[in-house]
Design an enzyme around this catalytic site. Structure first.
Site, PDB file in Angstrom:
ATOM      1  N   HIS A 208       0.789  -1.234   0.000  1.00  0.00           N
ATOM      2  CA  HIS A 208       0.000   0.000   0.000  1.00  0.00           C
ATOM      3  C   HIS A 208       0.820   1.281   0.000  1.00  0.00           C
ATOM      4  CE1 HIS A 208       0.966   0.092   4.262  1.00  0.00           C
ATOM      5  NE2 HIS A 208       0.636   1.369   4.235  1.00  0.00           N
TER       6      HIS A 208
HETATM    7  C1  UD1 Z   1      -2.049   6.113   5.106  1.00  0.00           C
HETATM    8  C2  UD1 Z   1      -0.764   6.693   5.686  1.00  0.00           C
HETATM    9  C3  UD1 Z   1       0.339   5.622   5.666  1.00  0.00           C
HETATM   10  C4  UD1 Z   1      -0.126   4.371   6.371  1.00  0.00           C
HETATM   11  C5  UD1 Z   1      -1.455   3.912   5.793  1.00  0.00           C
HETATM   12  C6  UD1 Z   1      -1.965   2.745   6.593  1.00  0.00           C
HETATM   13  C7  UD1 Z   1      -0.416   9.092   5.279  1.00  0.00           C
HETATM   14  C8  UD1 Z   1       0.353  10.089   4.508  1.00  0.00           C
HETATM   15  N1  UD1 Z   1      -0.270   7.819   4.884  1.00  0.00           N
HETATM   16  O1  UD1 Z   1      -1.794   5.806   3.754  1.00  0.00           O
HETATM   17  O2  UD1 Z   1       1.478   6.109   6.340  1.00  0.00           O
HETATM   18  O3  UD1 Z   1       0.839   3.375   6.180  1.00  0.00           O
HETATM   19  O4  UD1 Z   1      -2.415   4.978   5.846  1.00  0.00           O
HETATM   20  O5  UD1 Z   1      -2.882   1.987   5.907  1.00  0.00           O
HETATM   21  O6  UD1 Z   1      -1.123   9.446   6.199  1.00  0.00           O
HETATM   22  N2  UD1 Z   1      -9.096   4.820   0.826  1.00  0.00           N
HETATM   23  C9  UD1 Z   1     -10.318   4.238   0.659  1.00  0.00           C
HETATM   24  N3  UD1 Z   1     -10.930   3.724   1.769  1.00  0.00           N
HETATM   25  C10 UD1 Z   1     -10.363   3.771   2.998  1.00  0.00           C
HETATM   26  C11 UD1 Z   1      -9.106   4.354   3.135  1.00  0.00           C
HETATM   27  C12 UD1 Z   1      -8.467   4.877   2.043  1.00  0.00           C
HETATM   28  O7  UD1 Z   1     -10.878   4.197  -0.434  1.00  0.00           O
HETATM   29  O8  UD1 Z   1     -10.975   3.298   3.971  1.00  0.00           O
HETATM   30  C13 UD1 Z   1      -8.452   5.469  -0.332  1.00  0.00           C
HETATM   31  C14 UD1 Z   1      -8.528   6.988  -0.177  1.00  0.00           C
HETATM   32  O9  UD1 Z   1      -9.718   7.469  -0.702  1.00  0.00           O
HETATM   33  C15 UD1 Z   1      -7.328   7.457  -0.945  1.00  0.00           C
HETATM   34  C16 UD1 Z   1      -6.355   6.286  -0.820  1.00  0.00           C
HETATM   35  O10 UD1 Z   1      -7.078   5.163  -0.370  1.00  0.00           O
HETATM   36  O11 UD1 Z   1      -7.641   7.658  -2.269  1.00  0.00           O
HETATM   37  C17 UD1 Z   1      -5.205   6.603   0.109  1.00  0.00           C
HETATM   38  O12 UD1 Z   1      -5.675   6.889   1.437  1.00  0.00           O
HETATM   39  P1  UD1 Z   1      -4.825   7.838   2.413  1.00  0.00           P
HETATM   40  O13 UD1 Z   1      -5.445   7.816   3.735  1.00  0.00           O
HETATM   41  O14 UD1 Z   1      -4.571   9.139   1.768  1.00  0.00           O
HETATM   42  O15 UD1 Z   1      -3.414   7.149   2.481  1.00  0.00           O
HETATM   43  P2  UD1 Z   1      -2.978   5.619   2.737  1.00  0.00           P
HETATM   44  O16 UD1 Z   1      -2.359   5.110   1.491  1.00  0.00           O
HETATM   45  O17 UD1 Z   1      -4.107   4.863   3.305  1.00  0.00           O
HETATM   46  N1  UDP Z   2      -3.984  -5.214   8.630  1.00  0.00           N
HETATM   47  C1  UDP Z   2      -5.286  -5.702   8.778  1.00  0.00           C
HETATM   48  N2  UDP Z   2      -5.938  -6.114   7.652  1.00  0.00           N
HETATM   49  C2  UDP Z   2      -5.373  -6.071   6.414  1.00  0.00           C
HETATM   50  C3  UDP Z   2      -4.056  -5.578   6.296  1.00  0.00           C
HETATM   51  C4  UDP Z   2      -3.391  -5.137   7.434  1.00  0.00           C
HETATM   52  O1  UDP Z   2      -5.821  -5.777   9.882  1.00  0.00           O
HETATM   53  O2  UDP Z   2      -6.028  -6.449   5.437  1.00  0.00           O
HETATM   54  C5  UDP Z   2      -3.294  -4.759   9.857  1.00  0.00           C
HETATM   55  C6  UDP Z   2      -1.937  -5.374  10.041  1.00  0.00           C
HETATM   56  O3  UDP Z   2      -2.048  -6.634  10.658  1.00  0.00           O
HETATM   57  C7  UDP Z   2      -1.236  -4.344  10.898  1.00  0.00           C
HETATM   58  C8  UDP Z   2      -1.802  -3.045  10.405  1.00  0.00           C
HETATM   59  O4  UDP Z   2      -3.015  -3.373   9.722  1.00  0.00           O
HETATM   60  O5  UDP Z   2      -1.592  -4.506  12.250  1.00  0.00           O
HETATM   61  C9  UDP Z   2      -0.835  -2.396   9.480  1.00  0.00           C
HETATM   62  O6  UDP Z   2      -1.447  -1.374   8.808  1.00  0.00           O
HETATM   63  P1  UDP Z   2      -0.976  -0.872   7.374  1.00  0.00           P
HETATM   64  O7  UDP Z   2      -0.189  -1.928   6.676  1.00  0.00           O
HETATM   65  O8  UDP Z   2      -2.176  -0.357   6.724  1.00  0.00           O
HETATM   66  O9  UDP Z   2      -0.072   0.399   7.748  1.00  0.00           O
HETATM   67  P2  UDP Z   2       1.432   0.650   8.194  1.00  0.00           P
HETATM   68  O10 UDP Z   2       1.739  -0.232   9.349  1.00  0.00           O
HETATM   69  O11 UDP Z   2       2.305   0.410   7.008  1.00  0.00           O
HETATM   70  O12 UDP Z   2       1.430   2.100   8.531  1.00  0.00           O
END
Ligand code: UD1
Ligand code: UDP
Length: 362
Positions: A208
């Site tokens: 991601h």
């Molecule tokens: C964010 C964090 C990242 C973290 C990740 C965990 C920042 C800059 N990045 O990245 O550090 O590792 O969360 O998962 O804060 N989206 C959906 N549904 C959701 C969530 C997101 O459709 O429930 C879509 C959003 O609309 C957007 C994209 O995913 O288009 C990215 O979401 P965003 O929260 O901006 O960043 P992440 O990649 O999730």
């Molecule tokens: N995780 C989850 N379901 C998923 C993928 C990840 O519950 O489908 C959990 C994972 O076990 C961990 C956390 O989400 O505890 C990590 O989040 P993510 O990878 O989104 O973010 P990061 O740690 O890179 O910020």
């Protein structure tokens, strides 16, 4: 004592669960949760509150799907009036997302004490939004709760011992969560049956990070490598919505039958998959550590990591996003026998250490 916890993204719900569980044992502490709404799909947000019994957020700001500036700005704007109204003694922020930075900045400008949980981590890659968020959050925090010795070292190198803040080694809250919830997940999850999995006959993968999803070349290479690995061993890939959108819109080939793309799973499902997978491939920060907690080798699909101790000890290898490199590392690691018996992240008491630190803070 009143504490406001600010969360918004999936890993923060899991981390906050560990600390909230500790707070719930202390009747003298009143915790109020603000959910910025950064993550909003049911299986990216509500599912964690339900299964881990995290207190329901008192405030939901519903701010998401915006560029970095707009998202962080709107969060600041949304958090500030809540802090003015609630007047907490401390604000708790987790990790390195836009929610983290907005929460810390809103609180600090109001002279409310900021506690940063997962402080001191560095990738030294200033192109990562997470690196910017964590450096700025650390700098304005009053209590910096570090998960590792390396994090303490990083802060020392940056001169934090000369700043008016407290740096403390608390251990890692994700280890608290993994150790606590692994005892209950088997009875609550049916994922192994649902996916028709038995024993260690599959690999678990997550992707991601912006550096991979926003670079079609990198993402295509990773998916091609997974397609090839899947010819040998089934790959289960719970897809973050961000990655799903890009894979679909770019028509990236993921048609090998054994490469199974599924919706994001709950934390309990994730724990069960971690218990049984043969190996983990990921660009997630949290999942790298969880691979270690569940004694599974990990291939990190990045060029650097904040969790350097895992790489130093040989539990984790950096493979970047080149197909051949990923395949080579996979073939090197798949038959290795690794002894995971070492303590890197504390003893599962990070939540307790954090709350005790706050209570003793002046
Ligand atoms: C964010 C964090 C990242 C973290 C990740 C965990 C920042 C800059 N990045 O990245 O550090 O590792 O969360 O998962 O804060 N989206 C959906 N549904 C959701 C969530 C997101 O459709 O429930 C879509 C959003 O609309 C957007 C994209 O995913 O288009 C990215 O979401 P965003 O929260 O901006 O960043 P992440 O990649 O999730
Ligand atoms: N995780 C989850 N379901 C998923 C993928 C990840 O519950 O489908 C959990 C994972 O076990 C961990 C956390 O989400 O505890 C990590 O989040 P993510 O990878 O989104 O973010 P990061 O740690 O890179 O910020």
């Amino acid at each position: 004592m009143k504490i406001i916890t600010i969360v918004g993204a999936r890993p923060q719900f899991i981390k906050a669960a560990a600390v909230s569980r500790e707070i719930s044992k202390r009747p003298e502490i009143n915790e109020i949760i603000i959910h910025t709404g950064q993550h909003f799909d049911k299986n990216m947000s509500d599912v964690f509150f339900e299964e881990m019994q995290i207190p329901t957020p008192r405030y939901r700001l519903n701010i998401n799907s915006l560029n970095h500036g707009a998202m962080t700005g709107r969060m600041l704007e949304g958090i500030e009036p809540v802090l003015l109204k609630e007047k907490p003694d401390y604000v708790l922020v987790y990790g390195d997302t836009n929610t983290t930075l907005a929460g810390a900045l809103a609180a600090k400008k109001l002279h409310i004490r900021v506690v940063h949980i997962e402080a001191g981590l560095r990738s030294y890659n200033m192109k990562m939004p997470e690196e910017i968020n964590r450096i700025l959050t650390d700098r304005i925090s009053d209590i910096l709760c570090c998960p590792t010795d390396k994090a303490i070292e990083n802060l020392k190198r940056e001169g934090f011992e000369h700043l008016p803040c407290q740096v403390v080694m608390t251990g890692d809250v994700m280890q608290d969560a993994a150790w606590y919830y692994r005892e209950v997940s088997a009875n609550k999850s049916n994922i192994m049956n649902e996916l028709g999995l038995a024993g260690e006959d599959f690999l678990l993968c997550t992707i991601h990070r912006a550096e991979n999803t926003d670079d079609v070349g990198r993402l295509t290479n990773i998916v091609n490598a997974l397609n090839e690995i899947a010819l040998e061993l089934e790959v289960i890939l719970p897809l973050h919505p961000r990655t799903k959108k890009i894979i679909n819109s770019m028509n990236i080939n993921h048609r090998t039958e054994n490469l199974k793309l599924i919706d994001p799973v709950s934390y309990f499902d994730m724990i069960e998959l971690l218990k049984y997978t043969r190996m983990v491939l990921t660009d997630s920060g949290g999942v790298q550590k969880e691979a270690f907690f569940f004694a599974k080798p990990c291939i990190t699909l990045r060029d650097e990591t904040e969790w350097v101790e895992l790489v130093d000890k040989g539990f984790n290898r950096l493979a970047g996003a080149e197909k051949e490199k990923i395949l080579n590392v996979y073939h090197e690691m798949k038959d290795e026998k690794i002894d995971f018996h070492v303590d890197l992240y504390g003893n599962g008491q990070a939540g307790k250490n954090i709350i005790n630190t706050i209570k003793n803070h002046h």
